[in-house]
Design a protein around this motif. Structure first.
Motif, PDB file in Angstrom:
ATOM      1  N   LEU A  85     103.887 148.710 -16.343  1.00  0.00           N
ATOM      2  CA  LEU A  85     105.300 148.672 -16.710  1.00  0.00           C
ATOM      3  C   LEU A  85     106.219 148.151 -15.600  1.00  0.00           C
ATOM      4  O   LEU A  85     107.276 147.604 -15.894  1.00  0.00           O
ATOM      5  CB  LEU A  85     105.779 150.059 -17.134  1.00  0.00           C
ATOM      6  CG  LEU A  85     105.262 150.580 -18.471  1.00  0.00           C
ATOM      7  CD1 LEU A  85     105.750 151.999 -18.706  1.00  0.00           C
ATOM      8  CD2 LEU A  85     105.681 149.663 -19.593  1.00  0.00           C
ATOM      9  N   VAL A  86     105.848 148.332 -14.338  1.00  0.00           N
ATOM     10  CA  VAL A  86     106.744 147.918 -13.244  1.00  0.00           C
ATOM     11  C   VAL A  86     107.119 146.440 -13.327  1.00  0.00           C
ATOM     12  O   VAL A  86     108.311 146.107 -13.249  1.00  0.00           O
ATOM     13  CB  VAL A  86     106.152 148.283 -11.863  1.00  0.00           C
ATOM     14  CG1 VAL A  86     106.918 147.604 -10.740  1.00  0.00           C
ATOM     15  CG2 VAL A  86     106.186 149.784 -11.663  1.00  0.00           C
ATOM     16  N   PRO A  87     106.178 145.514 -13.515  1.00  0.00           N
ATOM     17  CA  PRO A  87     106.604 144.110 -13.607  1.00  0.00           C
ATOM     18  C   PRO A  87     107.458 143.814 -14.843  1.00  0.00           C
ATOM     19  O   PRO A  87     108.316 142.938 -14.818  1.00  0.00           O
ATOM     20  CB  PRO A  87     105.295 143.324 -13.681  1.00  0.00           C
ATOM     21  CG  PRO A  87     104.230 144.257 -13.245  1.00  0.00           C
ATOM     22  CD  PRO A  87     104.720 145.638 -13.510  1.00  0.00           C
ATOM     23  N   VAL A  88     107.238 144.544 -15.912  1.00  0.00           N
ATOM     24  CA  VAL A  88     107.955 144.283 -17.158  1.00  0.00           C
ATOM     25  C   VAL A  88     109.352 144.919 -17.146  1.00  0.00           C
ATOM     26  O   VAL A  88     110.345 144.258 -17.461  1.00  0.00           O
ATOM     27  CB  VAL A  88     107.142 144.811 -18.364  1.00  0.00           C
ATOM     28  CG1 VAL A  88     107.903 144.614 -19.660  1.00  0.00           C
ATOM     29  CG2 VAL A  88     105.787 144.137 -18.420  1.00  0.00           C
ATOM     30  N   LEU A  89     109.425 146.187 -16.784  1.00  0.00           N
ATOM     31  CA  LEU A  89     110.691 146.917 -16.839  1.00  0.00           C
ATOM     32  C   LEU A  89     111.433 146.954 -15.507  1.00  0.00           C
ATOM     33  O   LEU A  89     112.596 147.352 -15.462  1.00  0.00           O
ATOM     34  CB  LEU A  89     110.440 148.365 -17.288  1.00  0.00           C
ATOM     35  CG  LEU A  89     109.820 148.560 -18.663  1.00  0.00           C
ATOM     36  CD1 LEU A  89     109.581 150.033 -18.929  1.00  0.00           C
ATOM     37  CD2 LEU A  89     110.685 147.944 -19.740  1.00  0.00           C
ATOM     38  N   GLY A  90     110.764 146.584 -14.431  1.00  0.00           N
ATOM     39  CA  GLY A  90     111.352 146.709 -13.106  1.00  0.00           C
ATOM     40  C   GLY A  90     111.009 148.063 -12.513  1.00  0.00           C
ATOM     41  O   GLY A  90     110.626 148.997 -13.220  1.00  0.00           O
ATOM     42  N   PHE A  91     111.134 148.175 -11.198  1.00  0.00           N
ATOM     43  CA  PHE A  91     110.737 149.393 -10.515  1.00  0.00           C
ATOM     44  C   PHE A  91     111.552 150.602 -10.947  1.00  0.00           C
ATOM     45  O   PHE A  91     111.006 151.667 -11.229  1.00  0.00           O
ATOM     46  CB  PHE A  91     110.848 149.213  -9.000  1.00  0.00           C
ATOM     47  CG  PHE A  91     110.503 150.452  -8.244  1.00  0.00           C
ATOM     48  CD1 PHE A  91     109.188 150.775  -7.983  1.00  0.00           C
ATOM     49  CD2 PHE A  91     111.495 151.325  -7.836  1.00  0.00           C
ATOM     50  CE1 PHE A  91     108.855 151.943  -7.315  1.00  0.00           C
ATOM     51  CE2 PHE A  91     111.179 152.494  -7.157  1.00  0.00           C
ATOM     52  CZ  PHE A  91     109.864 152.801  -6.901  1.00  0.00           C
ATOM     53  N   TYR A  92     112.862 150.458 -10.998  1.00  0.00           N
ATOM     54  CA  TYR A  92     113.716 151.621 -11.247  1.00  0.00           C
ATOM     55  C   TYR A  92     113.533 152.203 -12.646  1.00  0.00           C
ATOM     56  O   TYR A  92     113.380 153.415 -12.800  1.00  0.00           O
ATOM     57  CB  TYR A  92     115.184 151.272 -10.995  1.00  0.00           C
ATOM     58  CG  TYR A  92     115.444 150.920  -9.556  1.00  0.00           C
ATOM     59  CD1 TYR A  92     115.363 151.886  -8.570  1.00  0.00           C
ATOM     60  CD2 TYR A  92     115.737 149.617  -9.178  1.00  0.00           C
ATOM     61  CE1 TYR A  92     115.579 151.574  -7.233  1.00  0.00           C
ATOM     62  CE2 TYR A  92     115.963 149.299  -7.845  1.00  0.00           C
ATOM     63  CZ  TYR A  92     115.877 150.275  -6.880  1.00  0.00           C
ATOM     64  OH  TYR A  92     116.081 149.964  -5.570  1.00  0.00           O
ATOM     65  N   LEU A  93     113.542 151.369 -13.672  1.00  0.00           N
ATOM     66  CA  LEU A  93     113.391 151.874 -15.034  1.00  0.00           C
ATOM     67  C   LEU A  93     111.991 152.435 -15.260  1.00  0.00           C
ATOM     68  O   LEU A  93     111.829 153.523 -15.832  1.00  0.00           O
ATOM     69  CB  LEU A  93     113.710 150.780 -16.049  1.00  0.00           C
ATOM     70  CG  LEU A  93     113.665 151.190 -17.522  1.00  0.00           C
ATOM     71  CD1 LEU A  93     114.591 152.381 -17.779  1.00  0.00           C
ATOM     72  CD2 LEU A  93     114.048 150.019 -18.410  1.00  0.00           C
ATOM     73  N   ALA A  94     110.951 151.720 -14.801  1.00  0.00           N
ATOM     74  CA  ALA A  94     109.579 152.216 -14.957  1.00  0.00           C
ATOM     75  C   ALA A  94     109.396 153.538 -14.215  1.00  0.00           C
ATOM     76  O   ALA A  94     108.780 154.472 -14.738  1.00  0.00           O
ATOM     77  CB  ALA A  94     108.583 151.176 -14.447  1.00  0.00           C
ATOM     78  N   SER A  95     109.937 153.642 -13.020  1.00  0.00           N
ATOM     79  CA  SER A  95     109.815 154.881 -12.242  1.00  0.00           C
ATOM     80  C   SER A  95     110.555 156.025 -12.911  1.00  0.00           C
ATOM     81  O   SER A  95     110.061 157.155 -12.970  1.00  0.00           O
ATOM     82  CB  SER A  95     110.345 154.673 -10.825  1.00  0.00           C
ATOM     83  OG  SER A  95     109.566 153.721 -10.154  1.00  0.00           O
ATOM     84  N   ALA A  96     111.754 155.746 -13.418  1.00  0.00           N
ATOM     85  CA  ALA A  96     112.514 156.786 -14.106  1.00  0.00           C
ATOM     86  C   ALA A  96     111.744 157.293 -15.325  1.00  0.00           C
ATOM     87  O   ALA A  96     111.671 158.507 -15.551  1.00  0.00           O
ATOM     88  CB  ALA A  96     113.884 156.255 -14.508  1.00  0.00           C
ATOM     89  N   LEU A  97     111.162 156.391 -16.088  1.00  0.00           N
ATOM     90  CA  LEU A  97     110.386 156.802 -17.254  1.00  0.00           C
ATOM     91  C   LEU A  97     109.199 157.673 -16.860  1.00  0.00           C
ATOM     92  O   LEU A  97     108.935 158.708 -17.480  1.00  0.00           O
ATOM     93  CB  LEU A  97     109.893 155.579 -18.029  1.00  0.00           C
ATOM     94  CG  LEU A  97     110.933 154.866 -18.873  1.00  0.00           C
ATOM     95  CD1 LEU A  97     110.371 153.577 -19.453  1.00  0.00           C
ATOM     96  CD2 LEU A  97     111.427 155.777 -19.984  1.00  0.00           C
TER      97      LEU A  97
END
Length: 145
Positions: A85-97
């Motif tokens: 998910l990190v490459p798709v959503l970016g670090f911040y959004l993927a980490s928050a999820l």
């Protein structure tokens, strides 16, 4: 293997890995080695504390390697999903999820606490990387279009 020996061994491994990482990062040019060196020192220090604590007062009874295999497998699966998910959503959004979803999947049922913890975590990560270190983390791939 007894609990004491497991803690001594694992603490020693983390101390060695952290020390090695810190020494390798110290050779990075300019300021690029500050964060990895500090992180390596923290990992080494915490590993040493675990080993020292086990030597001084560790329990000698047996301990299961994994107490709940399905939850351990679920956590590993979510970690793998996070990497996707990190490459798709970016670090911040993927980490928050992940910071919200993992505790829920493991049985933690205090959503307000999870959301506040997630906000604080993301805020600290943003502050450290984007403001202090001036090293922005990966943005979502869809922002490049």
């Amino acid at each position: 293997m007894t609990e004491r020996r497991q803690d001594i061994l694992l603490g020693g491994v983390f101390a060695a890995v952290g020390s090695t990482a810190a020494l390798m990062a110290a050779d990075y040019p300019g300021a690029s080695g500050i964060y990895p060196t500090a992180l390596g020192c923290v990992v080494a220090g915490l590993g040493a504390l675990v080993a020292i604590r086990a030597v001084l007062r560790g329990a000698d009874g047996p301990r299961a390697l994994v107490e709940n295999a399905p939850r351990a497998a679920l956590t590993l699966g979510l970690a793998a999903l996070y990497l996707v998910l990190v490459p798709v959503l970016g670090f911040y959004l993927a980490s928050a999820l992940v910071v919200v979803v993992v505790p829920l999947c493991l049985g933690f049922r205090r959503p307000l606490y999870s959301l506040v913890s997630t906000g604080v975590f993301i805020g600290i990560v943003w502050l450290v990387f984007s403001v202090v270190l001036e090293k922005p983390l990966p943005a979502p791939v869809w922002l490049s279009y």
